[in-house]
Design an enzyme around this catalytic site. Structure first.
Site, short mmCIF file in Angstrom:
data_model
loop_
_atom_site.label_atom_id
_atom_site.label_comp_id
_atom_site.label_asym_id
_atom_site.label_seq_id
_atom_site.Cartn_x
_atom_site.Cartn_y
_atom_site.Cartn_z
CG ASP A 1 4.42 -5.00 12.57
OD1 ASP A 1 4.71 -4.41 13.64
OD2 ASP A 1 3.28 -5.41 12.32
CE LYS B 1 9.39 5.61 -2.81
NZ LYS B 1 10.50 4.75 -3.26
#
Length: 379
Positions: free
Chosen positions: A258, A197
């Site tokens: 996930d 990021k």
């Protein structure tokens, strides 16, 4: 007879929740390879969680510590569950999985994401999106915000409470996990996507700059791309086949892997390997575990999917035991069982028969016998 010096030691720690149930099936698979394929190994079972705590005052008692210390590989089940008065927070923290990762410096967490064609009808994503999906997420596991200091909860002068954590990475912490990604990519499709990021976080600016520098110095033959984490989450469900090896920091890897479970059909399908540094004898500590948690809501019901744990055994065979042919055999057997209609509740299509945890283990063992027999005939 196997030379005892070549005998691999495996610590089997089922843990809590559904951990013991799924680990029991992967242990059956390990025993199959020991008996049917002559893989030299010894298994040592050890306890973790509330049961040993009530007996010893420790969630990770001395016997378990010893078993893991002497092991070449640790087969882990799951940890966690509803908070109980029997296990104080301090005792659980003292024996936490994060502490274990730190103790053995298990800095590289590999999570393969494979879309099995047999599960296209039950997967939450469209079959057209899942065609050809086969990539690996490498998550840095012993640094970042989960380990950074300072951290804590405090009360401010005006009475408000504030929680704070520290996200930080050093050059060495970044480079060693990214090096693992580049090296893995060279054995696959030669592509690495680094996720950060960097448009917001200084930590990610350093991450990206170090990735670029290492790529230029040592891995210019590998195709390198960069992606912001929010876009990466979207791309995993939009076009997951574009990825080969994805490498990222601790918290981003936790979340993205996930998310990527939806590209494999279920969280119960995902294996993982957590690897430490290679020592002067060429060995490295390794912990293998399914990605799913303890799932206390279904614990004890015998319906959990053991394939994440079983596929973690395939990773163990390949990475610790140096038995790539046996790892391939196990992965083929899992694919064969799925193609034959074997389904636990989490991956079952509407109207499909739902197998118990034990029955799914039976299906994989039967498939191992059949696939091994076919390969022997072709040899």
């Amino acid at each position: 007879m196997n030379n005892l010096s070549n005998m691999m030691k495996v610590a089997v720690v089922g843990g809590e929740g559904i951990g013991p149930e799924v680990t029991a099936q992967s242990q059956r698979v390990l025993n199959w390879f020991a008996v049917k394929r002559g893989v030299p190994m010894t298994l040592r079972e050890a306890q973790y969680g509330i049961i040993p705590y009530l007996a010893t005052g420790k969630v990770m008692p001395p016997d378990t510590v010893e078993a893991m210390e002497e092991a070449d590989a640790i087969l882990w089940g799951a940890t966690g569950g509803p908070e109980t008065k029997e296990v104080p927070a301090a005792a659980r923290k003292a024996g936490s999985l994060l502490g274990l990762r730190s103790k053995y410096d298990l800095y590289a967490n590999l999570r393969p994401i494979v879309a099995h064609p047999a599960l296209s009808d039950s997967a939450p994503l469209k079959a057209s999106v899942l065609t050809g999906v086969d990539f690996v997420i490498i998550r840095e596991l012993t640094s970042g915000i989960y380990f950074g200091e300072p951290r804590g909860i405090e009360t401010l002068a005006d009475g408000q409470r504030r929680g704070f954590n520290t996200e930080q990475y050093t050059t060495d912490q970044i480079r060693r996990v990214v090096r693992a990604a580049f090296e893995l990519a060279r054995t696959r499709r030669n592509k690495v996507c680094s996720v950060d990021k960097a448009n917001v976080l200084e930590t990610s600016v350093v991450w990206r700059e170090e990735v670029i520098a290492l790529h230029a110095a040592e891995f210019s033959d590998v195709e390198l791309t960069h992606m912001y984490v929010d876009n990466a989450a979207m791309q995993i469900v939009r076009e997951p086949r574009q990825f080969d090896v994805m490498v990222t920091g601790n918290i981003f890897g936790d979340i993205l892997s996930d998310c990527a479970a939806m590209a494999s059909g279920s969280l119960g399908m995902l294996p993982s390997a957590s690897l430490g540094p290679v020592d002067r004898f060429g060995r490295r500590k390794a912990l293998y575990e399914p990605v799913h948690g303890s799932a206390p809501d279904i614990a004890g019901r015998g319906i959990a999917n053991p394939l994440g744990s079983i596929l973690s055994v395939a990773m163990m065979l390949r990475m610790t035991m140096n038995r790539p042919e046996d790892a391939d055999l196990l992965e083929k057997a899992v694919a064969s069982a799925l193609s034959g209609g074997a389904r636990t509740a989490d991956i079952a299509e509407a109207g499909a028969k739902r197998l118990s945890t034990q029955e799914m283990g039976d299906a994989v063992l039967n498939a191992l016998d059949n696939v091994a027999a076919r390969e022997k005939e072709r040899a």
